[in-house]
Design a protein around this motif. Structure first.
Motif, PDB file in Angstrom:
ATOM      1  N   ASP A  87      12.041  15.279  76.729  1.00  0.00           N
ATOM      2  CA  ASP A  87      13.375  15.452  76.147  1.00  0.00           C
ATOM      3  C   ASP A  87      13.752  14.110  75.556  1.00  0.00           C
ATOM      4  O   ASP A  87      13.763  13.082  76.259  1.00  0.00           O
ATOM      5  CB  ASP A  87      14.389  15.858  77.229  1.00  0.00           C
ATOM      6  N   VAL A  88      14.049  14.089  74.256  1.00  0.00           N
ATOM      7  CA  VAL A  88      14.294  12.831  73.553  1.00  0.00           C
ATOM      8  C   VAL A  88      15.742  12.794  73.114  1.00  0.00           C
ATOM      9  O   VAL A  88      16.250  13.741  72.495  1.00  0.00           O
ATOM     10  CB  VAL A  88      13.365  12.693  72.326  1.00  0.00           C
ATOM     11  N   SER A  89      16.423  11.685  73.428  1.00  0.00           N
ATOM     12  CA  SER A  89      17.803  11.494  72.970  1.00  0.00           C
ATOM     13  C   SER A  89      17.927  10.113  72.360  1.00  0.00           C
ATOM     14  O   SER A  89      17.338   9.146  72.849  1.00  0.00           O
ATOM     15  CB  SER A  89      18.783  11.657  74.140  1.00  0.00           C
ATOM     16  N   PHE A  90      18.694  10.011  71.277  1.00  0.00           N
ATOM     17  CA  PHE A  90      18.858   8.762  70.548  1.00  0.00           C
ATOM     18  C   PHE A  90      20.080   8.023  71.076  1.00  0.00           C
ATOM     19  O   PHE A  90      21.196   8.553  71.066  1.00  0.00           O
ATOM     20  CB  PHE A  90      19.013   9.051  69.053  1.00  0.00           C
ATOM     21  N   VAL A  91      19.862   6.779  71.529  1.00  0.00           N
ATOM     22  CA  VAL A  91      20.954   5.980  72.088  1.00  0.00           C
ATOM     23  C   VAL A  91      20.829   4.557  71.568  1.00  0.00           C
ATOM     24  O   VAL A  91      19.860   3.858  71.878  1.00  0.00           O
ATOM     25  CB  VAL A  91      20.923   5.970  73.634  1.00  0.00           C
ATOM     26  N   ILE A  95      15.585   5.376  71.759  1.00  0.00           N
ATOM     27  CA  ILE A  95      15.551   6.724  72.313  1.00  0.00           C
ATOM     28  C   ILE A  95      15.265   6.650  73.800  1.00  0.00           C
ATOM     29  O   ILE A  95      14.600   5.727  74.282  1.00  0.00           O
ATOM     30  CB  ILE A  95      14.494   7.609  71.610  1.00  0.00           C
ATOM     31  N   GLU A  96      15.810   7.615  74.504  1.00  0.00           N
ATOM     32  CA  GLU A  96      15.530   7.748  75.924  1.00  0.00           C
ATOM     33  C   GLU A  96      14.584   8.921  76.119  1.00  0.00           C
ATOM     34  O   GLU A  96      14.741   9.976  75.495  1.00  0.00           O
ATOM     35  CB  GLU A  96      16.828   7.981  76.704  1.00  0.00           C
ATOM     36  N   LYS A  98      12.952  11.572  78.723  1.00  0.00           N
ATOM     37  CA  LYS A  98      13.063  12.246  80.011  1.00  0.00           C
ATOM     38  C   LYS A  98      11.955  13.277  80.119  1.00  0.00           C
ATOM     39  O   LYS A  98      11.672  14.006  79.175  1.00  0.00           O
ATOM     40  CB  LYS A  98      14.422  12.933  80.135  1.00  0.00           C
ATOM     41  N   LYS A 100      10.226  16.404  80.666  1.00  0.00           N
ATOM     42  CA  LYS A 100      10.622  17.811  80.586  1.00  0.00           C
ATOM     43  C   LYS A 100       9.679  18.678  81.399  1.00  0.00           C
ATOM     44  O   LYS A 100      10.093  19.653  82.028  1.00  0.00           O
ATOM     45  CB  LYS A 100      10.629  18.245  79.118  1.00  0.00           C
ATOM     46  N   TYR A 111       9.272  12.567  67.578  1.00  0.00           N
ATOM     47  CA  TYR A 111      10.648  12.298  67.168  1.00  0.00           C
ATOM     48  C   TYR A 111      10.597  11.890  65.699  1.00  0.00           C
ATOM     49  O   TYR A 111      10.260  10.746  65.366  1.00  0.00           O
ATOM     50  CB  TYR A 111      11.256  11.177  68.011  1.00  0.00           C
TER      51      TYR A 111
END
Length: 750
Positions: A87-91, A95-96, A98, A100, A111
């Protein structure tokens, strides 16, 4: 690496044979990797032909898959229990990640079309990542990926990467596919691919900003196969070698792969020597590489000649099935297929401008196939004179025809700066009336001289120093004289291919007649027989003088000995009243055998005949200088008897020096005193080459040496004769034979 090998080993042991075991084994040995599998299709010739693979191993290299793909593939899709995702999130520009999917062997990171400026540092927390797709972000720095030792695929297309460091990619032993297309790369570090081992099968560098490429990035020396390296759609215009890298004969370039250089800015092919191939045969090792240079701005001029002239080398590049690249310029060759110039190499020329000394209005070009520089000034020399300067090239081919040039002596005097570089000259259709000795001297190195259609009436005899096939005078009608008869021996015969180069016709009362058919009487020539005989005699005299001078210089001692022997036969020498010794004996006193023979044979023989002898080792006074006594005794001896023996094994150098001294003074006394005699007995049967003393050699060459052998059984009689004794049986004292000794001839035999 250890994490990857354990499941792979299990898979190998449990394999049910769905893949070709032999091809897989070959892959393992060739790339030192046990994680690759070759598709079964590579075993079929139909598939190889369809995909244009050379053989099964090339097919395996280009289509091989890692076991994470093979084992995780179920009905054409990756098995989620085998390969997991994040699970990729942009911060904040990063990116972080997690997890899955848990309890999986490997991970994929995808990504795309984001705003990443660097590969996230957090990827190092997951060292089993095998697949990364970060295409179309803003990535500049990719050094963070070095921790991913199991990475198989890296997709970074459409980012802002400007350069690639070889050390980063050398850390990856399992990286098969890299895509850095559509970036801003201007430079690829030298030796990027040179030392790759078992990785980088597919590398895409297309659509970047590269203007040149190092030659070491076109060759792989440690990896037998690779599949494709794509350099297309850059701005490449030169292959460089700034480090002067040199390829060595022992290097193995492997079986290569496909290098795509299409849609770049290449205009001239590379110089083999400058890029490290000092021996062109080395480039032949790259015969399995496939270079594609289509769709470049090729200028088909003289710079292409070294390439197309090497038929075997250029064929590796030009005759590949997918290659058909064409000329872009000059206009007359646009869209012409380059490989066809192998059959028409003369068309490959380079024009030379006025700034490079091409005369005004003339056309100059360099033609490497003929190794000449052409200067075409046909009808263009309005001054009626040779140009003062010409292009600074060797082997000039000058066309000055139809320019009304007349005074050749003056023209060649003005242009001495380039006459030595003239290989060909065309002066056809001018106003030349004579060919002087000076003109001939200026053209002595020229291989083609065309002076047809000129009003020539006078030709100097020095022209015969040139090859007639190199001279074209056409037909000349002249008033012949006896001095022109040299043409008869100079003009080519009818059997020679250049027979029609020159025709000389003489004007006679009945019209013009070929000079080869005219006779001396027709020209009123007188035979100068006395001059011929005079020249012959002079030649003989000169030859004899040379022979005598050579003989006298090299054999003057032998000549003196023979001449003196001849004079003693003709005239009887006046006897001197007194010699203290009859015989001076010169010998090697260290030779025990020789001393024994002297004591038991020679001395009794001499004493029996009343001859007084001096033997140095017996008669020299103790304490008196040896050389002084030799000089004194030799001068008081009538005959010097030299016993030749092998001196190579003398233990004392002093003995060798005394013998040499005796020989020297023996010759001096012999030369100065006509009554003296030198007698040589060849005791050890030495050859002339075994004797170092020049004077003893001369006596041996002049056949004045007694042979110490029993074959002829006349040694004693020969010795007696040379000592002046008429018979060996008479035992009278010496004073009874004084007159006979004085008149004895010098007979020496080899």
């Amino acid at each position: 690496m250890s994490e990857l090998c354990i499941p792979f080993l299990i898979v190998i042991l449990c394999s049910n044979g769905s893949f070709s075991e032999s091809l897989d084994e070959q892959l393992k040995l060739m790339f030192n990797r046990s994680d690759l599998r070759c598709p079964k299709e590579c075993e079929t010739q139909e598939f190889l032909n369809e995909m244009r693979f050379e053989n099964s191993m090339e097919c395996c290299t280009c289509t091989a898959e890692s076991l994470w793909i093979v084992e995780g593939n179920v009905n054409g899709k990756l098995n989620d229990t085998y390969v997991g995702h994040f699970d990729v999130s942009f911060v904040k520009n990063d990116i972080e990640l997690k997890v899955k999917d848990h309890d999986v062997h490997f991970y994929n990171l995808i990504y795309t079309y984001g705003n990443l400026t660097a590969v996230p540092i957090s990827v190092c927390n997951f060292n089993t990542i095998v697949y990364i797709d970060l295409s179309f972000n803003q990535i500049i720095d990719i050094r963070n990926i070095t921790c991913l030792s199991l990475l198989d695929t890296l997709l970074l297309a459409g980012n802002k990467i400007q350069s690639l460091n070889a050390e980063v990619f050398h850390e990856f032993k399992h990286l098969r596919r890299v895509d850095v297309s559509f970036n801003q790369i201007t430079e690829l570090e030298p030796k990027f691919f040179l030392y790759m081992e078992g990785s980088m099968f597919h590398f895409d560098l297309s659509y970047n900003n590269m203007t040149e490429i190092d030659v070491t990035n076109m060759v792989w020396t440690r990896q037998i196969y690779f599949c494709t390296v794509n350099f297309s759609h850059n701005a490449l215009n030169e292959i460089t070698n700034p480090s002067n890298f040199s390829f060595q004969p022992e290097q193995d370039f492997g079986r290569g792969g496909y290098l795509d250089f299409t849609y770049n800015n290449f205009s001239h092919f590379f110089n083999f020597e400058k890029i490290g191939f000092h021996d062109l045969k080395l480039f032949g090792k790259m015969q399995f590489y496939s270079f594609d240079f289509q769709y470049n701005n090729w200028i088909c001029d003289c710079k292409f000649y070294p390439f197309v002239s090497q038929a075997t080398i250029s064929s590796y590049i030009l005759y590949a099935s997918h290659v058909n690249f064409k000329c872009n310029s000059p206009p007359q060759f646009k869209n012409k297929i380059i490989k066809n110039f192998q059959h028409y190499p003369d068309l490959l020329i380079c024009n030379i401008s006025m700034s490079a000394r091409c005369p005004h209005k003339c056309h100059c070009f360099y033609q490497p196939s003929q190794d000449k520089t052409v200067v075409n000034c046909r009808t263009k020399l309005s001054s009626k004179k040779f140009p003062l300067v010409l292009p600074e090239y060797q082997n000039l081919a000058l066309d000055f025809s139809k320019n009304l040039i007349s005074d050749l002596d003056n023209q060649f005097e003005r242009t001495k700066n380039y006459t030595s570089r003239i290989k060909e000259i065309n002066l056809e259709g001018n106003n030349i009336e004579s060919i002087s000795e000076f003109v001939v001297s200026q053209l002595k190195s020229t291989t083609m001289i065309n002076m047809k259609h000129n009003p020539i009436t006078s030709i100097d005899m020095s022209l015969r120093n040139l090859r007639p096939c190199n001279v074209q005078l056409g037909r000349l009608d002249i008033v012949c004289t006896c001095n022109d008869l040299w043409f008869q021996s100079w003009l080519p015969s009818s059997t020679m291919p250049c027979y029609n180069n020159t025709w000389i016709f003489c004007k006679t009362n009945t019209g013009y007649k070929s000079i080869t058919q005219i006779t001396k009487s027709e020209l009123g020539c007188t035979e100068y027989y006395h001059l011929k005989w005079f020249n012959l005699c002079i030649g003989i005299i000169v030859s004899l003088v040379v022979i005598f001078a050579f003989t006298g210089y090299n054999f003057y001692i032998e000549i003196y000995i023979v001449w003196r022997r001849f004079l003693r036969k003709l005239s009887r020498p006046v006897s001197r009243t007194f010699f203290q010794y009859d015989v001076y004996i010169s010998c090697n006193e260290e030779d025990d055998g020789l001393r024994n023979w002297i004591s038991n044979e020679l001395l009794p023989h001499l004493n029996e005949r009343g001859l007084k002898s001096f033997l140095p080792y017996r008669d020299c006074q103790p304490g008196r200088p040896r050389e002084e006594e030799i000089i004194d005794t030799v001068s008081k001896s009538k005959s010097i008897l030299v016993l030749l023996s092998d001196l190579h094994h003398l233990e004392r150098e002093s003995t060798k020096a005394w013998i040499s001294c005796e020989w020297k003074y023996a010759w001096l006394n012999y030369r100065e005193d006509f009554l003296k005699n030198v007698i040589i007995i060849n005791y050890d049967f030495l050859y002339n080459r075994d004797v170092s003393n020049r004077y003893i050699q001369a006596f041996m060459r002049a056949s004045t040496c007694i042979d110490f052998s029993n074959y002829r059984k006349d040694m004693w009689s020969s010795l007696n004769s040379l000592l002046g004794l008429s018979s060996p049986s008479y035992g009278f004292r010496y004073h009874r034979f004084q007159n006979s000794l004085d008149t004895a001839a010098i007979y020496l035999q080899t």
